[in-house]
Structure formats: structure tokens, C-alpha cells
Design a protein around this motif. Structure first.
Motif, PDB file in Angstrom:
ATOM      1  N   ASN A 126       0.839  -1.194   0.000  1.00  0.00           N
ATOM      2  CA  ASN A 126       0.000   0.000   0.000  1.00  0.00           C
ATOM      3  C   ASN A 126       0.880   1.253   0.000  1.00  0.00           C
ATOM      4  O   ASN A 126       1.706   1.430   0.909  1.00  0.00           O
ATOM      5  N   ILE A 127       0.682   2.105  -0.995  1.00  0.00           N
ATOM      6  CA  ILE A 127       1.531   3.284  -1.193  1.00  0.00           C
ATOM      7  C   ILE A 127       0.654   4.523  -1.252  1.00  0.00           C
ATOM      8  O   ILE A 127      -0.415   4.513  -1.863  1.00  0.00           O
ATOM      9  N   GLY A 128       1.114   5.592  -0.634  1.00  0.00           N
ATOM     10  CA  GLY A 128       0.436   6.879  -0.730  1.00  0.00           C
ATOM     11  C   GLY A 128       1.400   7.928  -1.251  1.00  0.00           C
ATOM     12  O   GLY A 128       2.571   7.944  -0.866  1.00  0.00           O
ATOM     13  N   ALA A 129       0.923   8.791  -2.137  1.00  0.00           N
ATOM     14  CA  ALA A 129       1.806   9.812  -2.710  1.00  0.00           C
ATOM     15  C   ALA A 129       0.991  11.034  -3.101  1.00  0.00           C
ATOM     16  O   ALA A 129      -0.209  10.945  -3.364  1.00  0.00           O
ATOM     17  N   ARG A 161      -1.802  14.456   4.770  1.00  0.00           N
ATOM     18  CA  ARG A 161      -2.463  13.268   5.308  1.00  0.00           C
ATOM     19  C   ARG A 161      -1.576  12.030   5.302  1.00  0.00           C
ATOM     20  O   ARG A 161      -1.759  11.120   6.120  1.00  0.00           O
ATOM     21  N   ILE A 162      -0.617  11.964   4.414  1.00  0.00           N
ATOM     22  CA  ILE A 162       0.160  10.742   4.209  1.00  0.00           C
ATOM     23  C   ILE A 162       0.890  10.261   5.464  1.00  0.00           C
ATOM     24  O   ILE A 162       0.814   9.069   5.796  1.00  0.00           O
ATOM     25  N   PRO A 163       1.601  11.109   6.220  1.00  0.00           N
ATOM     26  CA  PRO A 163       2.277  10.591   7.427  1.00  0.00           C
ATOM     27  C   PRO A 163       1.319   9.923   8.417  1.00  0.00           C
ATOM     28  O   PRO A 163       1.645   8.882   9.001  1.00  0.00           O
ATOM     29  N   ALA A 164       0.134  10.500   8.587  1.00  0.00           N
ATOM     30  CA  ALA A 164      -0.853   9.908   9.492  1.00  0.00           C
ATOM     31  C   ALA A 164      -1.302   8.541   8.984  1.00  0.00           C
ATOM     32  O   ALA A 164      -1.493   7.603   9.777  1.00  0.00           O
ATOM     33  N   GLU A 165      -1.455   8.406   7.673  1.00  0.00           N
ATOM     34  CA  GLU A 165      -1.865   7.127   7.093  1.00  0.00           C
ATOM     35  C   GLU A 165      -0.791   6.060   7.314  1.00  0.00           C
ATOM     36  O   GLU A 165      -1.102   4.889   7.544  1.00  0.00           O
ATOM     37  N   GLY A 215       4.972   6.022   2.215  1.00  0.00           N
ATOM     38  CA  GLY A 215       4.377   7.236   1.675  1.00  0.00           C
ATOM     39  C   GLY A 215       5.441   8.125   1.071  1.00  0.00           C
ATOM     40  O   GLY A 215       6.613   8.056   1.464  1.00  0.00           O
ATOM     41  N   PHE A 216       5.040   8.936   0.112  1.00  0.00           N
ATOM     42  CA  PHE A 216       5.948   9.897  -0.521  1.00  0.00           C
ATOM     43  C   PHE A 216       5.464  11.298  -0.182  1.00  0.00           C
ATOM     44  O   PHE A 216       4.297  11.636  -0.408  1.00  0.00           O
ATOM     45  N   VAL A 217       6.354  12.118   0.354  1.00  0.00           N
ATOM     46  CA  VAL A 217       6.030  13.502   0.684  1.00  0.00           C
ATOM     47  C   VAL A 217       7.211  14.382   0.300  1.00  0.00           C
ATOM     48  O   VAL A 217       8.296  13.891  -0.009  1.00  0.00           O
ATOM     49  N   VAL A 271       8.585   7.791   3.275  1.00  0.00           N
ATOM     50  CA  VAL A 271       8.317   7.740   4.712  1.00  0.00           C
ATOM     51  C   VAL A 271       7.837   6.351   5.099  1.00  0.00           C
ATOM     52  O   VAL A 271       6.971   5.766   4.435  1.00  0.00           O
ATOM     53  N   THR A 272       8.405   5.814   6.190  1.00  0.00           N
ATOM     54  CA  THR A 272       7.964   4.536   6.750  1.00  0.00           C
ATOM     55  C   THR A 272       7.899   4.663   8.267  1.00  0.00           C
ATOM     56  O   THR A 272       8.387   5.639   8.837  1.00  0.00           O
ATOM     57  N   ARG A 273       7.303   3.659   8.907  1.00  0.00           N
ATOM     58  CA  ARG A 273       7.271   3.649  10.368  1.00  0.00           C
ATOM     59  C   ARG A 273       8.648   3.282  10.901  1.00  0.00           C
ATOM     60  O   ARG A 273       9.335   2.426  10.355  1.00  0.00           O
ATOM     61  N   ARG A 274       9.031   3.923  11.991  1.00  0.00           N
ATOM     62  CA  ARG A 274      10.337   3.701  12.589  1.00  0.00           C
ATOM     63  C   ARG A 274      10.298   2.461  13.499  1.00  0.00           C
ATOM     64  O   ARG A 274       9.300   2.197  14.154  1.00  0.00           O
ATOM     65  N   GLU A 275      11.411   1.728  13.510  1.00  0.00           N
ATOM     66  CA  GLU A 275      11.591   0.592  14.418  1.00  0.00           C
ATOM     67  C   GLU A 275      10.441  -0.412  14.322  1.00  0.00           C
ATOM     68  O   GLU A 275       9.939  -0.914  15.316  1.00  0.00           O
ATOM     69  N   GLU A 276      10.024  -0.689  13.114  1.00  0.00           N
ATOM     70  CA  GLU A 276       8.983  -1.698  12.920  1.00  0.00           C
ATOM     71  C   GLU A 276       9.338  -2.534  11.708  1.00  0.00           C
ATOM     72  O   GLU A 276       9.768  -2.012  10.680  1.00  0.00           O
ATOM     73  N   ALA A 277       9.172  -3.859  11.870  1.00  0.00           N
ATOM     74  CA  ALA A 277       9.499  -4.751  10.768  1.00  0.00           C
ATOM     75  C   ALA A 277       8.560  -4.501   9.593  1.00  0.00           C
ATOM     76  O   ALA A 277       7.340  -4.531   9.740  1.00  0.00           O
ATOM     77  N   LEU A 278       9.122  -4.244   8.438  1.00  0.00           N
ATOM     78  CA  LEU A 278       8.330  -4.045   7.236  1.00  0.00           C
ATOM     79  C   LEU A 278       8.012  -5.392   6.599  1.00  0.00           C
ATOM     80  O   LEU A 278       8.730  -6.380   6.789  1.00  0.00           O
TER      81      LEU A 278
END
Length: 306
Positions: free
Chosen positions: A94-97, A131-135, A144-146, A271-278
């Protein structure tokens, strides 16, 4: 309850022999007997009638047999599923841009990713940068791309492209023959602009104000591609991210003219979540992004002109 005990029970029931079960399991016969005894103790039931040759299933054993097989089948399904995920034989990305990335950067990247991993289902959403960082935080998006750093302790971002804003004019415009112009000259021109309020737009407005040059915006539109169409038709000039105008320049519909004082950078971050396995799908996408030189790889235009 140990799945190994259930597996031992199933093999004993199938082989009808402790010794043959031990051979199949590469264990000693006492170890097989002990595993079965512990399972019986945990369930509080006798599973095998040991007074018969080879052992016969009791009613409790007959009841457990299909349940144990289902649990072992489920374990195999889990292992197969995660093996497929790891091997990118299935999964979802899932990608947001924002608009510029969605229309002018992502198409080529997503095509390359799909060709490399055809079994991964891709969901790409065009969203506002705000909105992308919150998503991403809410796990609705993997990446996400910002164009800015979200500055959130639970997010990490990295710059993948340092783009910059450029002036484009129609081919027949008097400035199209110039190699470079000053901002002062642009004070006598009219502009077509995007109607979204962004940090980049504000930076350009501030630049004109700081140098005392009027910025005459006579038309505001909601699409970067439409802005380019109007510029090509002679409705005005525009200052746009360079990656969005490359195809128009190549087609001869637009002409890029250097502006001496225009040094407005537009960063593209992932942008991705920090310290979480992708997920493995997300990891593969990040690897592709990091391996792509976006300064050399021309983005695909949103549409082809006849």
C-alpha cells in the motif's frame, strides 16, 4: 500443547507401531513413548490402548486424530504462506503519494516493481501530503511519498530525489529564446499556478516579495498536467517541479528557461514507520527505490500527447 507431541501421536497412529514411528521421526522409541505419555497427561485421556498389538486408538484418540491433523495442516499452511511472503509469491503493498509523485514519478517505478514481483498486489493512493504521514502511522499505508520531513518520532524519512522548481514557457514566447532571465523580467509576465497551498508555493511567493517583484497569477488550476496544457496554449508561464515537465520539454510543448534568482528546491522523501518490521513486499519496494537513480531515470508522463 506441543505440536511435536501431536505430530508424534499422528505418526504412531498411522504406523500402528512405536518402533516404526521412531524410525520415521528419527527418534528413539523411549522418546516417542515419553512424548505420547506427556500428551496423554496434558489431555487427561488415554489415546492408545497399549494392550493391543501395535496400539489401537481409544475413543479419545479417535477424537483427537482429525483435530491433530488439522493443527499440523494449519502449521504447514502458515509456513507455506510466510514462505510465499518471503519469496514475494504473494502479499500486498500500500503506497500513498502526492500529485506530482503519483503522476510523474511512480508510474515507472511501479511498473518495474510489478515486473519483478508480479504476484504482489499493489494499491497506490493519491493523497494530500498533509495526510500521508498519518496514514503511515495508522498502518493504512506501508510507505508514503512527501516533499517534507514529517518530524515525527515514530516515522523515518529519507530523501530519494532533490528536484527543483523551474520556469516553463510556451515555445513561441519571447523568453523561450533566452538562456537565462532575471526575476525582475518575470514581473511583467502572467502566471498559471496550482491552487494547492504548499511550502513550495509559499517559498516562490516569498522570493518574489523579497526581491520586490510582482507575481501576477491570473489562473489557478488543480492539476499539474492541466497547468502545462494551459502554458503550452499560451495562457501564461508556470514555475513547476522539474520532474513534472521533462516530458513536455522533450515533446517541444514547453521550454525551460533558467531564472537567475530561482533556487527553490523540492525534496521527495519516502516515509515509513520507525523501528517496525516491514513486510517483505515493502522491503523489496524500498530496495528498488534506493537502487533507482531518479536524476537519470526520466519519470513517465501522465499521458501521451497525440
Amino acid at each position: 500443547m506441543d505440536l511435536g507431541q501431536l505430530e508424534t501421536f499422528l505418526v504412531v497412529a498411522r504406523e500402528k507401531s512405536f518402533s516404526r514411528a521412531a524410525e520415521r521421526l528419527y527418534r528413539t522409541q523411549p522418546a516417542v513413548s515419553l512424548a505420547l505419555k506427556r500428551l496423554e497427561e496434558e489431555l487427561g485421556e488415554t489415546l492408545l490402548d497399549r494392550t493391543t498389538k501395535g496400539g489401537t486408538l481409544t475413543d479419545a484418540g479417535a477424537t483427537l486424530l482429525p483435530l491433530a491433523q488439522r493443527m499440523l495442516d494449519l502449521r504447514k499452511q502458515i509456513l507455506d504462506t510466510f514462505g510465499s511472503l518471503k519469496g514475494l509469491q504473494q502479499g500486498r503493498l500500500n503506497i500513498g503519494a502526492n500529485e506530482s509523485v503519483s503522476e510523474f514519478l511512480l508510474p515507472g517505478v511501479l511498473l518495474a516493481y510489478q515486473q519483478a514481483h508480479p504476484a504482489i498486489r499493489i494499491q497506490a493512493y493519491r493523497q494530500s501530503s498533509e495526510r500521508i504521514p498519518a496514514e503511515v502511522l495508522e498502518r493504512r499505508l506501508d510507505v508514503g511519498f512527501v516533499s517534507y520531513d514529517p518530524m515525527h518520532p515514530e516515522l523515518q524519512s529519507e530523501v530519494i530525489l532533490r528536484d527543483h522548481m523551474v520556469l516553463v514557457v510556451p515555445p513561441g514566447h519571447k523568453l523561450a529564446r533566452k538562456k537565462e532571465v532575471s526575476l525582475e523580467v518575470l514581473g511583467r509576465e502572467t502566471f498559471v499556478a496550482h491552487n494547492a497551498i504548499t511550502p513550495t508555493r509559499n517559498a516562490i511567493i516569498d522570493l518574489f516579495a523579497r526581491l520586490g517583484t510582482p507575481l501576477r497569477i491570473t489562473m489557478e488550476l488543480g492539476s499539474l498536467a492541466t497547468i502545462q496544457d494551459f502554458v503550452a496554449l499560451g495562457a501564461g508561464l508556470a514555475i513547476l517541479p522539474r520532474m513534472t515537465v521533462l516530458e513536455g520539454i522533450r515533446q517541444g510543448r514547453l521550454v525551460e528557461v533558467a531564472v537567475k534568482e530561482l533556487q527553490v528546491e523540492k525534496l521527495i522523501r519516502i516515509v515509513t514507520r520507525r523501528e517496525e518490521a516491514l513486510s517483505h513486499a515493502a522491503k523489496a519496494f524500498l530496495q528498488l527505490i534506493r537502487a533507482t537513480d531518479f536524476t537519470r531515470t526520466a519519470p513517465q508522463a501522465r499521458r501521451k500527447q497525440p
